[in-house]
Design a protein around this motif. Sequence first.
Motif, PDB file in Angstrom:
ATOM      1  N   ARG A  22      25.461  38.781  37.451  1.00 46.85           N
ATOM      2  CA  ARG A  22      25.151  40.212  37.460  1.00 46.85           C
ATOM      3  C   ARG A  22      26.441  41.015  37.259  1.00 46.85           C
ATOM      4  NH1 ARG A  22      22.382  39.679  41.509  1.00 46.85           N
ATOM      5  NH2 ARG A  22      20.289  39.797  40.694  1.00 46.85           N
ATOM      6  N   GLU A  23      26.459  41.817  36.230  1.00 47.48           N
ATOM      7  CA  GLU A  23      27.685  42.539  35.877  1.00 47.48           C
ATOM      8  C   GLU A  23      27.784  43.895  36.566  1.00 47.48           C
ATOM      9  OE1 GLU A  23      27.875  42.823  31.628  1.00 47.48           O
ATOM     10  OE2 GLU A  23      28.033  40.653  31.380  1.00 47.48           O
ATOM     11  N   PHE A  32      29.548  38.583  41.324  1.00 47.95           N
ATOM     12  CA  PHE A  32      28.942  38.262  40.041  1.00 47.95           C
ATOM     13  C   PHE A  32      27.781  37.282  40.193  1.00 47.95           C
ATOM     14  CE2 PHE A  32      28.916  36.715  35.644  1.00 47.95           C
ATOM     15  CZ  PHE A  32      29.002  37.940  34.980  1.00 47.95           C
ATOM     16  N   ILE A 185      46.517  29.334  36.684  1.00 51.05           N
ATOM     17  CA  ILE A 185      47.515  30.318  36.242  1.00 51.05           C
ATOM     18  C   ILE A 185      48.130  30.948  37.493  1.00 51.05           C
ATOM     19  CG2 ILE A 185      47.858  32.510  35.028  1.00 51.05           C
ATOM     20  CD1 ILE A 185      45.567  31.879  33.250  1.00 51.05           C
ATOM     21  N   VAL A 238      38.606  38.013  42.250  1.00 52.50           N
ATOM     22  CA  VAL A 238      37.812  37.480  41.139  1.00 52.50           C
ATOM     23  C   VAL A 238      37.532  36.009  41.403  1.00 52.50           C
ATOM     24  CG1 VAL A 238      38.757  39.120  39.472  1.00 52.50           C
ATOM     25  CG2 VAL A 238      39.871  36.899  39.745  1.00 52.50           C
ATOM     26  N   THR A 241      39.977  32.666  42.193  1.00 54.17           N
ATOM     27  CA  THR A 241      41.217  33.017  42.881  1.00 54.17           C
ATOM     28  C   THR A 241      41.512  31.999  43.986  1.00 54.17           C
ATOM     29  OG1 THR A 241      40.820  35.370  42.517  1.00 54.17           O
ATOM     30  CG2 THR A 241      42.390  34.807  44.239  1.00 54.17           C
ATOM     31  N   VAL A 268      45.020  31.437  40.047  1.00 52.33           N
ATOM     32  CA  VAL A 268      43.612  31.562  39.664  1.00 52.33           C
ATOM     33  C   VAL A 268      43.265  30.367  38.779  1.00 52.33           C
ATOM     34  CG1 VAL A 268      41.858  33.008  38.572  1.00 52.33           C
ATOM     35  CG2 VAL A 268      43.825  34.087  39.651  1.00 52.33           C
ATOM     36  N   ILE A 270      41.627  28.408  35.855  1.00 51.49           N
ATOM     37  CA  ILE A 270      41.313  28.899  34.510  1.00 51.49           C
ATOM     38  C   ILE A 270      39.810  28.801  34.241  1.00 51.49           C
ATOM     39  CG2 ILE A 270      43.622  28.250  33.695  1.00 51.49           C
ATOM     40  CD1 ILE A 270      42.265  26.017  32.059  1.00 51.49           C
ATOM     41  N   SER A 271      39.323  29.683  33.388  1.00 50.93           N
ATOM     42  CA  SER A 271      37.880  29.744  33.116  1.00 50.93           C
ATOM     43  C   SER A 271      37.343  28.418  32.582  1.00 50.93           C
ATOM     44  CB  SER A 271      37.581  30.850  32.109  1.00 50.93           C
ATOM     45  OG  SER A 271      37.987  32.096  32.626  1.00 50.93           O
ATOM     46  N   ALA A 272      38.155  27.718  31.796  1.00 48.61           N
ATOM     47  CA  ALA A 272      37.696  26.467  31.177  1.00 48.61           C
ATOM     48  C   ALA A 272      37.384  25.394  32.218  1.00 48.61           C
ATOM     49  CB  ALA A 272      38.744  25.949  30.207  1.00 48.61           C
ATOM     50  N   LEU A 293      48.991  31.578  30.410  1.00 50.40           N
ATOM     51  CA  LEU A 293      47.814  32.346  29.997  1.00 50.40           C
ATOM     52  C   LEU A 293      47.325  31.933  28.608  1.00 50.40           C
ATOM     53  CD1 LEU A 293      45.785  34.697  30.296  1.00 50.40           C
ATOM     54  CD2 LEU A 293      47.573  36.228  29.452  1.00 50.40           C
ATOM     55  N   ALA A 296      45.497  28.758  28.678  1.00 49.26           N
ATOM     56  CA  ALA A 296      44.199  28.936  29.336  1.00 49.26           C
ATOM     57  C   ALA A 296      43.191  29.523  28.353  1.00 49.26           C
ATOM     58  CB  ALA A 296      44.348  29.845  30.544  1.00 49.26           C
ATOM     59  N   GLU A 297      43.643  30.500  27.565  1.00 52.88           N
ATOM     60  CA  GLU A 297      42.740  31.128  26.593  1.00 52.88           C
ATOM     61  C   GLU A 297      42.276  30.119  25.546  1.00 52.88           C
ATOM     62  OE1 GLU A 297      44.398  35.729  26.944  1.00 52.88           O
ATOM     63  OE2 GLU A 297      45.115  34.454  25.315  1.00 52.88           O
ATOM     64  N   TYR A 300      39.849  27.623  27.012  1.00 52.92           N
ATOM     65  CA  TYR A 300      38.510  28.201  27.174  1.00 52.92           C
ATOM     66  C   TYR A 300      37.740  28.170  25.858  1.00 52.92           C
ATOM     67  CZ  TYR A 300      34.720  31.289  28.477  1.00 52.92           C
ATOM     68  OH  TYR A 300      33.466  31.796  28.716  1.00 52.92           O
ATOM     69  N   ASN A 304      34.271  26.157  25.311  1.00 56.38           N
ATOM     70  CA  ASN A 304      33.086  26.830  24.803  1.00 56.38           C
ATOM     71  C   ASN A 304      32.537  26.157  23.556  1.00 56.38           C
ATOM     72  OD1 ASN A 304      32.085  28.843  26.264  1.00 56.38           O
ATOM     73  ND2 ASN A 304      33.280  30.473  25.322  1.00 56.38           N
TER      74      ASN A 304
ATOM     75  N   ASN B   7      48.139  40.006  34.162  1.00 55.33           N
ATOM     76  CA  ASN B   7      46.874  39.268  34.163  1.00 55.33           C
ATOM     77  C   ASN B   7      46.629  38.649  35.526  1.00 55.33           C
ATOM     78  OD1 ASN B   7      49.083  37.373  33.495  1.00 55.33           O
ATOM     79  ND2 ASN B   7      47.436  35.876  33.502  1.00 55.33           N
ATOM     80  N   LEU B   8      45.373  38.580  35.919  1.00 56.11           N
ATOM     81  CA  LEU B   8      44.985  37.849  37.132  1.00 56.11           C
ATOM     82  C   LEU B   8      44.049  36.755  36.632  1.00 56.11           C
ATOM     83  CD1 LEU B   8      44.938  37.570  40.230  1.00 56.11           C
ATOM     84  CD2 LEU B   8      43.000  39.123  40.263  1.00 56.11           C
ATOM     85  N   GLY B   9      44.585  35.554  36.487  1.00 57.51           N
ATOM     86  CA  GLY B   9      43.826  34.512  35.806  1.00 57.51           C
ATOM     87  C   GLY B   9      43.742  34.840  34.329  1.00 57.51           C
ATOM     88  N   ASP B  10      42.777  34.230  33.635  1.00 54.86           N
ATOM     89  CA  ASP B  10      42.683  34.454  32.187  1.00 54.86           C
ATOM     90  C   ASP B  10      41.597  35.460  31.822  1.00 54.86           C
ATOM     91  OD1 ASP B  10      40.416  32.950  32.690  1.00 54.86           O
ATOM     92  OD2 ASP B  10      41.184  31.125  31.761  1.00 54.86           O
ATOM     93  N   SER B  12      40.914  38.516  33.868  1.00 54.57           N
ATOM     94  CA  SER B  12      41.008  39.759  34.631  1.00 54.57           C
ATOM     95  C   SER B  12      42.373  40.410  34.441  1.00 54.57           C
ATOM     96  CB  SER B  12      40.809  39.518  36.125  1.00 54.57           C
ATOM     97  OG  SER B  12      39.502  39.105  36.390  1.00 54.57           O
ATOM     98  N   ILE B  45      33.304  43.417  32.265  1.00 55.65           N
ATOM     99  CA  ILE B  45      32.103  43.112  33.042  1.00 55.65           C
ATOM    100  C   ILE B  45      32.183  43.568  34.499  1.00 55.65           C
ATOM    101  CG2 ILE B  45      31.169  41.282  31.596  1.00 55.65           C
ATOM    102  CD1 ILE B  45      32.491  39.240  33.288  1.00 55.65           C
ATOM    103  N   ASN B  46      33.371  43.923  34.970  1.00 58.17           N
ATOM    104  CA  ASN B  46      33.493  44.434  36.327  1.00 58.17           C
ATOM    105  C   ASN B  46      34.769  45.226  36.485  1.00 58.17           C
ATOM    106  OD1 ASN B  46      31.467  43.913  38.447  1.00 58.17           O
ATOM    107  ND2 ASN B  46      31.651  41.787  37.761  1.00 58.17           N
ATOM    108  N   THR B  57      37.669  42.974  35.195  1.00 59.27           N
ATOM    109  CA  THR B  57      37.282  41.624  34.806  1.00 59.27           C
ATOM    110  C   THR B  57      36.549  41.681  33.469  1.00 59.27           C
ATOM    111  OG1 THR B  57      37.095  41.078  37.122  1.00 59.27           O
ATOM    112  CG2 THR B  57      36.041  39.570  35.612  1.00 59.27           C
ATOM    113  N   LEU B  60      35.805  36.632  28.435  1.00 64.28           N
ATOM    114  CA  LEU B  60      36.861  36.074  27.587  1.00 64.28           C
ATOM    115  C   LEU B  60      36.363  35.756  26.171  1.00 64.28           C
ATOM    116  CD1 LEU B  60      39.821  35.288  27.536  1.00 64.28           C
ATOM    117  CD2 LEU B  60      39.267  33.238  28.807  1.00 64.28           C
TER     118      LEU B  60
END
Lengths: 315, 224
Positions: A22-23, A32, A185, A238, A241, A268, A270-272, A293, A296-297, A300, A304, B7-10, B12, B45-46, B57, B60
């Motif tokens: 939920r955004e 979220f 990160i 987030v 964290t 934090v 990484i999203s991946a 960073l 990490a990008e 990800y 994906n 940046n806070l993580g990748d 945010s 998104i936030n 946030t 990505l």
Amino acid sequence: MSKDYFLVIRGGVNSTFQDFGRENLYHIGIPFSGAMDKRNYLIANKLAGNLTTDAVIEFAFQGPCLKYFGNKRNIVVTGNVNFKVIKEDYSEIQVKNYKTIEIDNGDVIDILNTKNSVYGYLSSNGGFDINEVWGSYSTTTRAFVGPNGGKKLTENQKIFLKKSEKFSNRLLIYSDTKIEFIRVIEGTNFNYFSEESIKNFFSKDYFVTNLADRMGMRLEGQKLKNLKNTNIRSEGLVKGTIQVPADGNPIILLSDHGTIGGYPKLGVVISADYDRLVQIPPGSKIRFEKVKLKDAENLYKLYNMETNNILNKIL
Amino acid sequence: MIKNIVNLGDASIYCDFGNEVNKKTNSHVIKYFKILQVKKIKGIINITPSYNKLIVTFNLNQINFKDLKKKILNLKIDYTEKPITKKIKIPICCDNEYALDIERLKNKLNMTKKEIITLFLNKTYYCYMTGFIAGMPFLGDINKSIRLNRLETPRVKVPQGSVGLTEQFCNIYTFESPGGWNIVGRTPSKIFDPSNLNTPNLISPGDEVIFYEINKIKYLKFNE
């Protein structure tokens, strides 16, 4: 609408409706949420022939036991899950995850447990007949936000289903890949910690304790020494964290985390690596690796792409 | 003014408005927060405002740190424009049954209950942020003579509606939750109502809040 439904015989440990999340509600204190392991969530919907944005039932450790009433329909379970279907004559069908199965009136789906992992997903062709709350089917139990009154599934409740369509069975040969390191990160308070502590964090084993749920994951290992201040002014948080309270044990914030907090942020995740992080069960070890960073990008993007390749294999 | 942006993580962005926590710094945070809400930059998104920070946030898949940082730094902010905020009156019952930490407050501050409550009620509070648990407002600043640290051992369960003090702030527990603030009373008001789909939270960042005292009979009858 159909009158097909599941009767919940056992709710399981933590069974909730989830979707992407939920955004735009962090600022009023609503996390979220959403499926913890997005990849397995997406696969569940794709295998069931649903939209990728449809709701699924997420469960942790022990799943729900559901008795089905209605016309024949297809369901699928994803994740590393041990489950069975019991027919009305008490015969049991051995079923596999990542494979759609047809269930009939009176069948019981007993999701026994997740193996060497935490979360699993149940999707049903046609989808669940539930309402969106603030644009999402996700459940945040702490704030009672989401479908089902924002609550976990409980014994004796009914879960209604939308009409299912004609459907051919689908199968995916898949098992979750294990990764050796969870990549991290630097956080905004990285320099609060002693050099030795940082070295330990990125070289020693940390263990997931029993205090792990959708909100967060408490770890144990070499304690982290804070040289500066063990409290900061409360500020936004987030998911992913890694915060370290005064006791020196790191906590990783997960999808239902509190939106504001005052512990220093070491890093934090990484999203991946998030999907794989949340699947690490209590008692297991985690090792961390520091990345930049840019890496990490890229990681990800790769993750994906890999997810999309898996989804595209499902026809 | 944003002093630092990292940046806070990748996924945010962390905007730092300086170390000071006061209404002025916070009003800048809220300015950015409101502008970003209106701008609807693709991928965001936030947006989480706090005392002196703003965390944005993003998805990505749609935008990255570098590009969003540029967009945030390019925002044109009019600091003279007055924000649209509300003034909200909140009832509070300070009966000993609800003022869980009144004895601690009396001892530590060396004041009578009446003195403490009077000082607490005699002020208009500013909402710096909402969050931690859904809808919880962080209000300030309380009178200097009733400021106190958190409890040494936090309560496992603070009842819903409890009003707590810590340092220069007070807050309202919108749900039963663990917590370590010094509880001076309880409000029967619904500060967060998930069934109200348009405005679930009664108090938003930037709003002003006044507490008024009600007795226990009124408290118990409030929601009838």
